[in-house]
Scaffold this active site. Structure first.
Site, PDB file in Angstrom:
ATOM      1  N   ASP A   1      33.922  35.953  40.977  1.00  0.00           N
ATOM      2  CA  ASP A   1      33.856  35.563  42.383  1.00  0.00           C
ATOM      3  C   ASP A   1      32.415  35.523  42.889  1.00  0.00           C
ATOM      4  O   ASP A   1      31.501  36.047  42.261  1.00  0.00           O
ATOM      5  CB  ASP A   1      34.670  36.581  43.186  1.00  0.00           C
ATOM      6  CG  ASP A   1      35.288  35.991  44.446  1.00  0.00           C
ATOM      7  OD1 ASP A   1      34.891  34.887  44.848  1.00  0.00           O
ATOM      8  OD2 ASP A   1      36.159  36.659  45.036  1.00  0.00           O
TER       9      ASP A   1
ATOM     10  N   CYS B   1      35.275  31.224  41.301  1.00  0.00           N
ATOM     11  CA  CYS B   1      35.565  31.265  42.737  1.00  0.00           C
ATOM     12  C   CYS B   1      34.251  31.390  43.502  1.00  0.00           C
ATOM     13  O   CYS B   1      33.326  32.071  43.047  1.00  0.00           O
ATOM     14  CB  CYS B   1      36.478  32.448  43.055  1.00  0.00           C
ATOM     15  SG  CYS B   1      37.071  32.493  44.761  1.00  0.00           S
TER      16      CYS B   1
ATOM     17  N   ARG C   1      38.630  27.871  41.867  1.00  0.00           N
ATOM     18  CA  ARG C   1      39.028  27.844  43.271  1.00  0.00           C
ATOM     19  C   ARG C   1      38.310  26.698  43.956  1.00  0.00           C
ATOM     20  O   ARG C   1      37.108  26.502  43.766  1.00  0.00           O
ATOM     21  CB  ARG C   1      38.651  29.148  43.948  1.00  0.00           C
ATOM     22  CG  ARG C   1      39.800  30.105  44.119  1.00  0.00           C
ATOM     23  CD  ARG C   1      40.756  29.746  45.229  1.00  0.00           C
ATOM     24  NE  ARG C   1      40.134  29.980  46.511  1.00  0.00           N
ATOM     25  CZ  ARG C   1      39.926  31.198  47.007  1.00  0.00           C
ATOM     26  NH1 ARG C   1      40.260  32.279  46.355  1.00  0.00           N
ATOM     27  NH2 ARG C   1      39.365  31.327  48.197  1.00  0.00           N
TER      28      ARG C   1
ATOM     29  N   ASP D   1      39.687  31.136  51.326  1.00  0.00           N
ATOM     30  CA  ASP D   1      40.803  32.052  51.103  1.00  0.00           C
ATOM     31  C   ASP D   1      41.991  31.688  51.983  1.00  0.00           C
ATOM     32  O   ASP D   1      41.828  31.325  53.163  1.00  0.00           O
ATOM     33  CB  ASP D   1      40.401  33.479  51.450  1.00  0.00           C
ATOM     34  CG  ASP D   1      39.523  34.113  50.383  1.00  0.00           C
ATOM     35  OD1 ASP D   1      38.999  33.375  49.530  1.00  0.00           O
ATOM     36  OD2 ASP D   1      39.365  35.342  50.418  1.00  0.00           O
TER      37      ASP D   1
ATOM     38  N   LYS E   1      38.832  36.679  36.656  1.00  0.00           N
ATOM     39  CA  LYS E   1      38.492  35.966  37.880  1.00  0.00           C
ATOM     40  C   LYS E   1      37.100  36.427  38.295  1.00  0.00           C
ATOM     41  O   LYS E   1      36.874  37.613  38.556  1.00  0.00           O
ATOM     42  CB  LYS E   1      39.484  36.247  39.003  1.00  0.00           C
ATOM     43  CG  LYS E   1      39.111  35.540  40.312  1.00  0.00           C
ATOM     44  CD  LYS E   1      40.085  35.859  41.422  1.00  0.00           C
ATOM     45  CE  LYS E   1      39.619  35.246  42.743  1.00  0.00           C
ATOM     46  NZ  LYS E   1      40.521  35.582  43.863  1.00  0.00           N
TER      47      LYS E   1
END
Length: 518
Positions: free
Chosen positions: A316, A358, A373, A377, A314
């Site tokens: 970010d 993300c 994503r 959040d 993942k």
């Protein structure tokens, strides 16, 4: 400038080039259209940006007062904050859809004037051109008709080069219970329960690393080599996952001190602030991925993490790869710099690893990431609390995660698998009501087949485990369609025939499934 219009069966494609008559920088190219709108989706350029139904006059002038770094995070062009509205990348409006078919050369905006007129802006970010040089602009599709049908058609047209659909499996992430306080003990406690209940991916989130920007060493609180826990995760039959933020360097940190030449710079020559993060210690800078040394650093870093045993990544805060500022290579746009950096990460981890983006520009990542994503959040509460004026959608909240995911549902399994963020099923240590937990959980299923839980698993009773099983089993695998994206309640139709109707825009949010077949 030359613009060509090509008519296809159900849409028109505009292709354009610009030839420089002299050497120098080009900020943007602007073309007026004959299109206009009274109702549309304001659509931001990256995962956390606003997605909402708006009218031309709903410009929210208070956005102009937000910090510049935040405006740069949320808008493809921060100069428009509080002055205009746009669909960054594409615009779904009451007459259909107009959208870029690629974002690898430039980011594209579709700006709505106060009178409803729509114009196209290709952002060249002061890219330097030489006299006689021809710049090819990203093609734009215009699809007239019913907005829902046009949205689906656009998502398919712009999916060229996408990776094969990601086959989801049950996953767990450490973030929403432990946040930045994660330890190997916490992972081991949850690993045992995850393996016992058939969870495939066990992902370690933020908190394991030495510092932001250094991904080859662990924090003192972690206290052991990464390959130890990765090996234990594999031994119990799960896939090891790891969180990183590849394009960031914390102010005063090792990377910023040792390689100041690797940082994007502002107009004053200082490092560009990509974001401010109190939990990490303050300002965070952006790496200049036009610099070949940075590209080599990224490849080596992610190859090292792969060698540690991780196969699920993942990544970010990817918007930093497209931060506003000066780069070493002045003949490159922000979009081109972003793609260079993301491709370096992919080379490092290998084509067979799972890559979850993300905080990322969306269309520019098609063909590189497996999962993306598409929302803010989630949180252990439903409604947004603290946010910059004019940006209530751009802060953590269950409603914000749900709304953006649903409004971007047609991108699922066309551009990449959608990550609607984690579902929180715990009944303690949360402020979500039972109804809100159900909404977040089943809303994720409506938007996507990629479902991740993020609770301390020892808090689950048999009821929560049964709900998790149902989510993973029932999540429809195919594409999504929004018949009426500009109207409420919102209806999501799945390729399997399942339909959900969601209304989260009043004081008693509701969801109803029909034809689920289970």
């Amino acid at each position: 400038m030359t613009v060509r219009e090509t008519s296809e069966a159900d849409h028109v494609v505009l292709t354009a080039t610009v030839t420089a008559t002299s050497s120098g920088p080009i900020d943007r190219v602007v073309v007026a259209t004959s299109l206009s709108t009274e109702l549309f989706l304001e659509h931001g350029w990256q995962s956390w940006s606003t997605v909402r139904v708006a009218t031309p006059l709903d410009i929210r002038p208070e956005r102009a007062d937000a910090p510049r770094w935040f405006q740069s995070q949320m808008l493809a062009d921060r100069e428009g904050a509080g002055r205009e509205l746009a669909g960054d990348t594409f615009l779904v409006f009451d007459g259909g859809v107009i959208g870029a078919l690629s974002s690898r050369r430039q980011f594209t905006r579709f700006v709505v004037s106060s009178n409803g007129a729509i114009r196209i802006e290709w952002l060249l970010d002061n890219r330097h051109v030489t006299a006689g040089e021809t710049v090819e602009l990203e093609p734009v599709a215009v699809i007239a008709g019913e907005p829902g049908e046009a949205y689906t058609r656009y998502a398919s047209l712009a999916s060229h080069g996408a990776r094969p659909p990601y086959e989801p499996s049950p996953a767990w992430c450490s973030w929403y219970h432990y946040f930045g306080e994660i330890t190997p003990h916490d992972i081991r406690e949850n690993l045992a329960l995850a393996a016992a209940h058939g969870i495939d991916v066990v992902q370690i989130d933020d908190g394991w690393q030495k510092e932001i920007g250094v991904w080859t060493d662990v924090a003192p609180t972690w206290g052991e080599p990464l390959d130890v826990i990765a090996r234990e995760i594999r031994t119990l039959g799960c896939r090891p996952g790891i969180w990183t933020a590849p394009f960031l360097a914390i102010e005063g940190g090792l990377l910023a001190r040792e390689h100041p030449e690797w940082l994007v710079r502002n107009e004053k020559g200082d490092p560009t602030t990509a974001l401010f993060h109190g939990g990490w210690g303050g300002k965070v800078f952006a790496l200049d991925t036009s610099n070949d040394e940075v590209i080599q650093h990224l490849e080596e870093t992610y190859r090292h993490l792969r060698d540690q045993g991780f196969t699920y990544f993942k990544i970010d805060f990817l918007h930093a790869g497209a931060a506003v500022g000066r780069r070493q290579n002045t003949a490159i746009t922000r979009a081109e710099a972003f793609v260079r950096g993301l491709e370096a990460v992919r080379r490092g981890i290998g084509d067979d690893a799972t890559l979850v983006g993300c905080g990322s520009p969306l269309l520019a990542a098609v063909g590189i990431v497996d999962v993306m994503r598409v929302s803010e959040d989630v949180a252990p509460y439903f409604y947004p609390r603290t946010f910059f004026p004019g940006f209530p959608e751009n802060t953590v909240a269950g409603k914000n995660a749900l709304e953006a995911s649903l409004l971007r549902a047609p991108l699922h399994n066309r551009w990449f698998a959608l990550d609607p963020d984690c579902v929180l099923l715990r009944t303690t240590e949360t402020e979500l009501t039972a109804n809100e937990r159900e909404l977040v959980a089943w809303g994720a299923v409506a938007a996507s087949s990629f479902i991740v839980v993020s609770d301390r698993l020892s808090l689950y009773s048999s009821d929560e485990w049964e709900l998790a099983r149902r989510l993973w089993e029932w999540a429809p695998r195919g594409t999504r369609h929004l018949p009426r994206p500009l109207h409420r309640p919102l209806r999501v139709q799945c390729e399997s025939g399942a339909t959900s109707e969601i209304d989260i825009w009043d004081d008693s949010p509701t969801m109803m499934w029909t034809e689920l077949g289970k």
